[in-house]
Design a protein around this motif. Structure first.
Motif, PDB file in Angstrom:
ATOM      1  N   ILE A 280       0.842  -1.201   0.000  1.00  0.00           N
ATOM      2  CA  ILE A 280       0.000   0.000   0.000  1.00  0.00           C
ATOM      3  C   ILE A 280       0.876   1.248   0.000  1.00  0.00           C
ATOM      4  O   ILE A 280       0.649   2.199  -0.773  1.00  0.00           O
ATOM      5  N   ASN A 281       1.898   1.250   0.848  1.00  0.00           N
ATOM      6  CA  ASN A 281       2.810   2.405   0.900  1.00  0.00           C
ATOM      7  C   ASN A 281       3.523   2.615  -0.433  1.00  0.00           C
ATOM      8  O   ASN A 281       3.719   3.748  -0.887  1.00  0.00           O
ATOM      9  N   GLU A 282       3.916   1.514  -1.062  1.00  0.00           N
ATOM     10  CA  GLU A 282       4.580   1.601  -2.366  1.00  0.00           C
ATOM     11  C   GLU A 282       3.651   2.220  -3.409  1.00  0.00           C
ATOM     12  O   GLU A 282       4.077   3.026  -4.254  1.00  0.00           O
ATOM     13  N   MET A 283       2.364   1.870  -3.336  1.00  0.00           N
ATOM     14  CA  MET A 283       1.407   2.427  -4.287  1.00  0.00           C
ATOM     15  C   MET A 283       1.223   3.927  -4.053  1.00  0.00           C
ATOM     16  O   MET A 283       1.104   4.704  -5.005  1.00  0.00           O
ATOM     17  N   TYR A 284       1.213   4.344  -2.793  1.00  0.00           N
ATOM     18  CA  TYR A 284       1.134   5.777  -2.480  1.00  0.00           C
ATOM     19  C   TYR A 284       2.320   6.518  -3.101  1.00  0.00           C
ATOM     20  O   TYR A 284       2.162   7.590  -3.704  1.00  0.00           O
ATOM     21  N   GLU A 285       3.511   5.954  -2.950  1.00  0.00           N
ATOM     22  CA  GLU A 285       4.718   6.593  -3.493  1.00  0.00           C
ATOM     23  C   GLU A 285       4.680   6.613  -5.022  1.00  0.00           C
ATOM     24  O   GLU A 285       5.028   7.623  -5.653  1.00  0.00           O
ATOM     25  N   MET A 286       4.255   5.528  -5.619  1.00  0.00           N
ATOM     26  CA  MET A 286       4.202   5.442  -7.078  1.00  0.00           C
ATOM     27  C   MET A 286       3.279   6.510  -7.664  1.00  0.00           C
ATOM     28  O   MET A 286       3.567   7.096  -8.711  1.00  0.00           O
ATOM     29  N   LEU A 287       2.171   6.768  -6.980  1.00  0.00           N
ATOM     30  CA  LEU A 287       1.179   7.728  -7.469  1.00  0.00           C
ATOM     31  C   LEU A 287       1.377   9.123  -6.876  1.00  0.00           C
ATOM     32  O   LEU A 287       0.557  10.014  -7.108  1.00  0.00           O
ATOM     33  N   ASN A 288       2.468   9.265  -6.101  1.00  0.00           N
ATOM     34  CA  ASN A 288       2.760  10.558  -5.469  1.00  0.00           C
ATOM     35  C   ASN A 288       1.575  11.056  -4.643  1.00  0.00           C
ATOM     36  O   ASN A 288       1.210  12.236  -4.696  1.00  0.00           O
ATOM     37  N   MET A 289       0.983  10.147  -3.883  1.00  0.00           N
ATOM     38  CA  MET A 289      -0.177  10.474  -3.058  1.00  0.00           C
ATOM     39  C   MET A 289       0.245  10.719  -1.625  1.00  0.00           C
ATOM     40  O   MET A 289       1.196  10.104  -1.120  1.00  0.00           O
ATOM     41  N   SER A 290      -0.459  11.607  -0.959  1.00  0.00           N
ATOM     42  CA  SER A 290      -0.288  11.846   0.473  1.00  0.00           C
ATOM     43  C   SER A 290      -1.587  11.506   1.173  1.00  0.00           C
ATOM     44  O   SER A 290      -2.679  11.744   0.630  1.00  0.00           O
ATOM     45  N   PHE A 291      -1.468  10.960   2.367  1.00  0.00           N
ATOM     46  CA  PHE A 291      -2.677  10.634   3.124  1.00  0.00           C
ATOM     47  C   PHE A 291      -3.411  11.927   3.451  1.00  0.00           C
ATOM     48  O   PHE A 291      -2.799  12.914   3.851  1.00  0.00           O
ATOM     49  N   PRO A 292      -4.730  11.964   3.266  1.00  0.00           N
ATOM     50  CA  PRO A 292      -5.457  13.224   3.411  1.00  0.00           C
ATOM     51  C   PRO A 292      -5.604  13.668   4.865  1.00  0.00           C
ATOM     52  O   PRO A 292      -5.353  12.912   5.800  1.00  0.00           O
ATOM     53  N   GLU A 293      -6.061  14.890   5.017  1.00  0.00           N
ATOM     54  CA  GLU A 293      -6.423  15.381   6.337  1.00  0.00           C
ATOM     55  C   GLU A 293      -7.577  14.545   6.890  1.00  0.00           C
ATOM     56  O   GLU A 293      -8.377  13.980   6.141  1.00  0.00           O
ATOM     57  N   LYS A 294      -7.658  14.502   8.208  1.00  0.00           N
ATOM     58  CA  LYS A 294      -8.712  13.717   8.847  1.00  0.00           C
ATOM     59  C   LYS A 294     -10.097  14.158   8.380  1.00  0.00           C
ATOM     60  O   LYS A 294     -11.048  13.375   8.377  1.00  0.00           O
ATOM     61  N   THR A 295     -10.217  15.414   7.961  1.00  0.00           N
ATOM     62  CA  THR A 295     -11.514  15.932   7.544  1.00  0.00           C
ATOM     63  C   THR A 295     -12.081  15.199   6.332  1.00  0.00           C
ATOM     64  O   THR A 295     -13.284  15.277   6.077  1.00  0.00           O
ATOM     65  N   PHE A 296     -11.228  14.494   5.594  1.00  0.00           N
ATOM     66  CA  PHE A 296     -11.726  13.720   4.450  1.00  0.00           C
ATOM     67  C   PHE A 296     -12.746  12.691   4.902  1.00  0.00           C
ATOM     68  O   PHE A 296     -13.682  12.368   4.168  1.00  0.00           O
ATOM     69  N   PHE A 297     -12.574  12.169   6.108  1.00  0.00           N
ATOM     70  CA  PHE A 297     -13.471  11.140   6.628  1.00  0.00           C
ATOM     71  C   PHE A 297     -14.483  11.696   7.627  1.00  0.00           C
ATOM     72  O   PHE A 297     -15.339  10.961   8.106  1.00  0.00           O
ATOM     73  N   ASP A 298     -14.379  12.969   7.962  1.00  0.00           N
ATOM     74  CA  ASP A 298     -15.343  13.596   8.868  1.00  0.00           C
ATOM     75  C   ASP A 298     -16.611  13.959   8.105  1.00  0.00           C
ATOM     76  O   ASP A 298     -16.585  14.176   6.889  1.00  0.00           O
ATOM     77  N   PHE A 299     -17.708  14.046   8.813  1.00  0.00           N
ATOM     78  CA  PHE A 299     -18.942  14.503   8.180  1.00  0.00           C
ATOM     79  C   PHE A 299     -19.859  15.122   9.227  1.00  0.00           C
ATOM     80  O   PHE A 299     -19.777  14.822  10.424  1.00  0.00           O
ATOM     81  N   THR A 300     -20.701  16.005   8.760  1.00  0.00           N
ATOM     82  CA  THR A 300     -21.707  16.653   9.597  1.00  0.00           C
ATOM     83  C   THR A 300     -23.086  16.282   9.072  1.00  0.00           C
ATOM     84  O   THR A 300     -23.330  16.344   7.861  1.00  0.00           O
TER      85      THR A 300
END
Length: 337
Positions: A280-300
């Motif tokens: 999973i980490n390798e795939m993040y690096e390959m796609l130049n992705m960063s884990f999002p802010e916690k707000t991505f999973f927050d909802f109101t």
């Protein structure tokens, strides 16, 4: 054979676990896959108005043995049209009514309906995750915003229970939290309410339909988004579609149109579920992705939706005394946060 109980969901309330308990116990005979054609037909009728007279056969998932207790179980009988357009989501109440009528028609001798429920906020997050696994994308708040009508209908316990009470004598409601905290207690209550033997427990190490963690779900959401954009580019490409119409790419386009999004959905989902952490980490690096802010999973939950959940879910549970008071209090407290 007699149908002893019809389990109608809700989804994401350990339905896969329950189905595997019934499937593996020799005292029981399960129909989950076997009743899927009926769910599909009801979807088709409500969505398109077609399929009213098409014959449907409901089967058990394994060969029935004389004396077994038959359980019908499919979460599709309670919660329709997630991620559908608003006009389709508005049809959820008609769908629930038709489910009740259809199940009464197909199983006239059964009187027992089981509905499993869950704390609203946890259920919404779990349904969002399930949506990503099914091919959707975006943040949890986006999921809530586009599914407000779906969520209102899903939490209208008042309507769902009353519709099934019109056709069935015994509608019982059990909380997911009871099963999670104390499986023995859950099955004792189920057995007492339905006058059925307690099923043989599964191996405690067995888990089913386990959701990936947030890091994997975010990766899957991004990949689903990319696949959707790639496919929409082909749909909206004048030069490509011109060639399709000229017939030299017709066969190719039909194959892509029939398989691409569905096939990729499953490949990416299984990767998210089964790849190890380093992959999973390798795939993040390959796609130049960063884990999002916690707000991505927050909802109101908006005021209108919160009001509907309070009125038709929590207050109805209180009024009907359907589950233990401690669960209802926790549901209400969490909704108020």
């Amino acid at each position: 054979m007699n149908i002893e109980c019809i389990h109608i969901g809700m989804p994401k309330t350990a339905t896969t676990y329950l189905q595997n308990v019934w499937f593996q116990d020799p005292a029981y005979c399960l129909s989950y896959l076997g009743c899927s054609p009926l769910v599909t037909q009801i979807h088709k009728i409500i969505s398109t108005g077609k399929g009213m007279n098409e014959p449907v056969t409901v089967r058990t998932d394994k060969t029935y043995v004389e004396g077994q207790k038959v359980i019908i179980s499919n979460e599709g009988f309670s919660t329709p049209f997630m991620n559908a357009d608003p006009e389709t989501q508005k049809k959820a109440y008609s769908y629930i009514s038709l489910c009740s009528e259809s199940l009464r028609k197909y199983f006239p001798n059964c009187q027992n309906i089981l509905l499993t429920i869950r704390e609203p906020k946890a259920w919404i997050k779990s349904m969002y995750t399930q949506g990503i696994k099914m091919g959707s994308h975006g943040s949890c708040q986006e999921f809530v915003d586009i599914n407000e009508l779906f969520l209102k209908a899903s939490f209208d316990l008042r309507y769902l229970v009353n519709e099934f009470r019109k056709k069935f004598n015994n509608v019982i409601v059990l909380p997911y939290e009871m099963l999670k905290e104390n499986k023995d207690q859950f099955w004792e209550v189920w057995s007492c309410c339905l006058d059925l033997p307690i099923p043989r427990p599964l191996n405690s190490s067995e888990k089913f339909n386990v959701s990936p963690g947030d890091k994997r779900i975010y990766w899957l959401s991004q990949i689903n988004s990319q696949c959707s954009k790639v496919f929409k580019t082909l749909i909206n490409s004048p030069s490509y579609q011109k060639n399709v119409k000229l017939a030299n790419l017709k066969t190719e386009w039909e194959a892509l149109n029939n398989s691409y999004l569905n096939t990729n959905k499953w490949v990416h989902r299984r990767f998210a579920e089964y790849a190890n952490d380093s992959q999973i980490n390798e795939m993040y690096e390959m796609l130049n992705m960063s884990f999002p802010e916690k707000t991505f999973f927050d909802f109101t939950i908006g005021a209108d939706l919160k009001f509907e959940i309070k009125k038709n879910f929590i207050d109805f549970l209180k009024k009907e005394n359907l589950i233990k008071d401690n669960y209802v209090k926790q549901y209400e407290a969490n909704l108020s946060e």
